[in-house]
Design a protein around this motif. Sequence first.
Motif, PDB file in Angstrom:
ATOM      1  N   UNK A  35       0.823  -1.201   0.000  1.00 19.98           N
ATOM      2  CA  UNK A  35       0.000   0.000   0.000  1.00 19.98           C
ATOM      3  C   UNK A  35       0.862   1.257   0.000  1.00 19.98           C
ATOM      4  N   UNK A  36       1.920   1.234   0.791  1.00 17.77           N
ATOM      5  CA  UNK A  36       2.798   2.395   0.884  1.00 17.77           C
ATOM      6  C   UNK A  36       3.504   2.655  -0.438  1.00 17.77           C
ATOM      7  N   UNK A  42       1.824   7.260  -6.501  1.00 18.77           N
ATOM      8  CA  UNK A  42       0.719   8.120  -6.921  1.00 18.77           C
ATOM      9  C   UNK A  42       0.813   9.531  -6.357  1.00 18.77           C
ATOM     10  N   UNK A  43       1.742   9.752  -5.444  1.00 24.76           N
ATOM     11  CA  UNK A  43       1.859  11.070  -4.810  1.00 24.76           C
ATOM     12  C   UNK A  43       2.250  12.124  -5.834  1.00 24.76           C
ATOM     13  N   UNK A  44       1.453  13.167  -5.905  1.00 27.96           N
ATOM     14  CA  UNK A  44       1.741  14.242  -6.856  1.00 27.96           C
ATOM     15  C   UNK A  44       0.853  15.435  -6.568  1.00 27.96           C
ATOM     16  N   UNK A  45       1.137  16.529  -7.257  1.00 26.19           N
ATOM     17  CA  UNK A  45       0.259  17.702  -7.224  1.00 26.19           C
ATOM     18  C   UNK A  45       0.144  18.335  -5.857  1.00 26.19           C
ATOM     19  N   UNK A 247       6.592  12.852  -2.882  1.00 24.78           N
ATOM     20  CA  UNK A 247       6.523  11.410  -2.649  1.00 24.78           C
ATOM     21  C   UNK A 247       7.085  11.039  -1.279  1.00 24.78           C
ATOM     22  N   UNK A 248       8.073  11.788  -0.816  1.00 19.52           N
ATOM     23  CA  UNK A 248       8.645  11.536   0.516  1.00 19.52           C
ATOM     24  C   UNK A 248       7.612  11.842   1.601  1.00 19.52           C
ATOM     25  N   UNK A 249       6.819  12.895   1.401  1.00 22.91           N
ATOM     26  CA  UNK A 249       5.794  13.267   2.371  1.00 22.91           C
ATOM     27  C   UNK A 249       4.711  12.200   2.498  1.00 22.91           C
TER      28      UNK A 249
END
Length: 329
Positions: A35-36, A42-45, A247-249
Motif C-alpha cells: 500500500x505504501x 501516486x503522490x503528486x500535485x 513522494x517523501x511526504x
Amino acid sequence: MEGPLRPRLANSSDFQFGAVATETIENALLHLAQQNEQAVKEAAGRMGSFRETRIVEFVFLLSEQWCLEKSVSYQAVEILERFMVKQAENICRQATVPLRSHKTELPKWRALKEQLFNKFTLRLVSCVQLASKLSFHYKIISNITVLNFLQALGYICTKEELLESELDVLKSLNFQINLPTPLAYVEMLLEVLGYNGCLVPATQLHATCLTLLDLVYLLHEPIYGSLLRASVENSTPSQLQGEKFISVKEDFMLLAVGIIAASAFIQNHECWSQVVGHLQSITGIASESIAEFSYAILTHSVGTNTPGQQQPAPHKAARALRTAESSNT
C-alpha cells in the motif's frame, strides 16, 4: 490488520504486543508495504497541502473533546486531506477556461472557492465522524453530538445537511476511506521489533511514538522542509525539487521508522544503533535515511539543543546521533 479496523484498547498504556502469530504479522507487513509503495508512486500535485497545523490541531482537539482514540485523529486528517485535494482539483477543472474568457469566468472561480471555504468546518467534522465509524462499532459520534457542536460554533446545520456532507465525502473518495495511517505502520513495525529481540520494549516505545507522531502532524511543513533542505543540501530548494519531494511526504513507512528511531533515542540512546539496524533489515530503508528523519524529528521536538546539532553538515544525521550517543555514555 489495518489500523482503523483493528480492535484497540482504551488505554494506550495497556496496548499489547506479541499477541499475534508471526505469519499473520508477515502478511500484514507485506500488505502495508505494498500500500505504501502504491501511495508513494501516486503522490503528486497538491498532496499534503491540507495537513496544515491549524487544521490538524482542530482535528486533534475535536477528537480529544469527543474522547476518541489517537488512531481516529490520524484517520480523520488523512480522509480530510484526500477529500480537500479532490475538491481543489475539481474547482481547478471547472474554472479552467480559455484566456479570452478569463474575465467572464472569474466570478465562477470565486463562487466555487467561497463555497468550499464556507463548508470547510462541516466537511472537517464529517471526516472526524466517518473516522469514528471506522474505528468503533460500539461508540460512534452521533448526529446530535455533531449538530450541537456545530451550533456552539455558530454553524447552523440540519441533520439532512449533515448526512449529505458525509455522503459528499464518501462519493468524492469513491467510498475508499479506510486509509492506512502512519500509526498503522508504527505499530506494525513495533510488533516486528518485539519478535526480533529489540532491547527497548515495544510498549515503552509506543507511548513516545504517539507523542512524536502528534508532533510530526502538527509541525508537518517545518519538519519536512528541513528534510528537503538536507536532502538537496541547499537552504533554498527549487520548486522542482519541492515537487519531487512530495513522494517523501506520502511515504508512511519512512515516517514510521523515523518516529520509532527518534523514540528509541529518547528512551534509551545506547540502544539506538541496534533499533536502527533492526528497522533497516525489516524495511530495507537505509540507516542514513532513518537517522536523517529521526534527527529532523528530534531537532523540532527537543529544540536547538538537540544532540549533534553543532555538526557542520546537518544532513549527515547518522554521524550526529552516533556522536551524541558516544558523548552521553
